[in-house]
Design a protein around this motif. Sequence first.
Motif, short mmCIF file in Angstrom:
data_model
loop_
_atom_site.label_atom_id
_atom_site.label_comp_id
_atom_site.label_asym_id
_atom_site.label_seq_id
_atom_site.Cartn_x
_atom_site.Cartn_y
_atom_site.Cartn_z
N MET A 1 0.82 -1.19 0.00
CA MET A 1 0.00 0.00 0.00
C MET A 1 0.87 1.26 0.00
O MET A 1 0.55 2.22 -0.68
N GLU A 2 1.95 1.23 0.78
CA GLU A 2 2.84 2.40 0.83
C GLU A 2 3.40 2.72 -0.56
O GLU A 2 3.47 3.88 -0.94
N LEU A 3 3.78 1.68 -1.26
CA LEU A 3 4.34 1.88 -2.60
C LEU A 3 3.30 2.47 -3.54
O LEU A 3 3.61 3.36 -4.34
N ASP A 4 2.06 2.02 -3.42
CA ASP A 4 0.98 2.56 -4.26
C ASP A 4 0.73 4.04 -3.95
O ASP A 4 0.52 4.84 -4.87
N LEU A 5 0.75 4.38 -2.67
CA LEU A 5 0.54 5.78 -2.28
C LEU A 5 1.66 6.67 -2.83
O LEU A 5 1.41 7.73 -3.40
N LEU A 6 2.88 6.20 -2.65
CA LEU A 6 4.03 6.97 -3.14
C LEU A 6 4.00 7.10 -4.65
O LEU A 6 4.20 8.19 -5.20
N SER A 7 3.72 6.00 -5.32
CA SER A 7 3.65 6.00 -6.78
C SER A 7 2.56 6.95 -7.29
O SER A 7 2.78 7.72 -8.24
N SER A 8 1.41 6.93 -6.64
CA SER A 8 0.31 7.81 -7.06
C SER A 8 0.68 9.27 -6.86
O SER A 8 0.38 10.12 -7.70
N ARG A 9 1.32 9.57 -5.73
CA ARG A 9 1.70 10.96 -5.47
C ARG A 9 2.74 11.42 -6.50
O ARG A 9 2.67 12.55 -7.01
N ILE A 10 3.69 10.56 -6.81
CA ILE A 10 4.71 10.90 -7.81
C ILE A 10 4.06 11.13 -9.17
O ILE A 10 4.40 12.09 -9.88
N ASN A 11 3.13 10.26 -9.53
CA ASN A 11 2.45 10.41 -10.83
C ASN A 11 1.66 11.72 -10.90
O ASN A 11 1.66 12.38 -11.94
N LEU A 12 0.98 12.08 -9.82
CA LEU A 12 0.24 13.34 -9.80
C LEU A 12 1.19 14.53 -9.95
O LEU A 12 0.94 15.46 -10.72
N ASN A 13 2.29 14.49 -9.20
CA ASN A 13 3.28 15.58 -9.30
C ASN A 13 3.87 15.66 -10.70
O ASN A 13 4.02 16.76 -11.25
N HIS A 14 4.17 14.51 -11.26
CA HIS A 14 4.76 14.48 -12.60
C HIS A 14 3.78 15.03 -13.65
O HIS A 14 4.15 15.81 -14.53
N THR A 15 2.52 14.63 -13.54
CA THR A 15 1.50 15.13 -14.47
C THR A 15 1.35 16.64 -14.34
O THR A 15 1.24 17.35 -15.35
N CYS A 16 1.37 17.12 -13.13
CA CYS A 16 1.26 18.56 -12.88
C CYS A 16 2.44 19.30 -13.52
O CYS A 16 2.24 20.32 -14.19
N LEU A 17 3.63 18.79 -13.33
CA LEU A 17 4.81 19.43 -13.91
C LEU A 17 4.78 19.40 -15.44
O LEU A 17 5.12 20.40 -16.10
N LYS A 18 4.37 18.27 -16.01
CA LYS A 18 4.27 18.18 -17.48
C LYS A 18 3.27 19.20 -18.01
O LYS A 18 3.52 19.85 -19.03
N LEU A 19 2.17 19.34 -17.32
CA LEU A 19 1.14 20.29 -17.76
C LEU A 19 1.65 21.73 -17.66
O LEU A 19 1.42 22.54 -18.55
N GLN A 20 2.37 22.03 -16.57
CA GLN A 20 2.94 23.37 -16.41
C GLN A 20 3.92 23.69 -17.54
O GLN A 20 3.89 24.78 -18.11
N VAL A 21 4.78 22.73 -17.85
CA VAL A 21 5.76 22.93 -18.92
C VAL A 21 5.04 23.10 -20.26
O VAL A 21 5.39 23.98 -21.06
N SER A 22 4.02 22.31 -20.50
CA SER A 22 3.26 22.41 -21.76
C SER A 22 2.57 23.76 -21.88
O SER A 22 2.56 24.37 -22.96
N ILE A 23 2.00 24.23 -20.79
CA ILE A 23 1.34 25.54 -20.81
C ILE A 23 2.34 26.64 -21.15
O ILE A 23 2.07 27.50 -22.00
#
Length: 96
Positions: A1-23
């Motif tokens: 479960m810990e790995l899933d939580l960490l992975s999900s948080r990393i994915n959200l942060n990564h998506t946010c950063l990609k979107l910021q760069v694209s904008i």
Amino acid sequence: MELDLLSSRINLNHTCLKLQVSIEDIKKKHPNRSDLISSMEQSLHEIKKAMVVYEQLEKEFRATRQINFDLQHINLEQLQEIQNFKRQIELNNIDL
């Protein structure tokens, strides 16, 4: 479960950063695409809100898991105490 939580948080942060760069990239290369920029900025805002909610849920999950662990520990102590009382009762019955 810990790995899933960490992975999900990393994915959200990564998506946010990609979107910021694209904008930023679209603002530089196609500043007249205000419809696209506006839509992407709205999506970025929604993702950031989701990240805040996710963080709150993660904290609540961790606190609840700790409470559950504590209660399980208390339960085991109580079960052990019950077993001790049963042994005492059996010994007392033998003495009678």
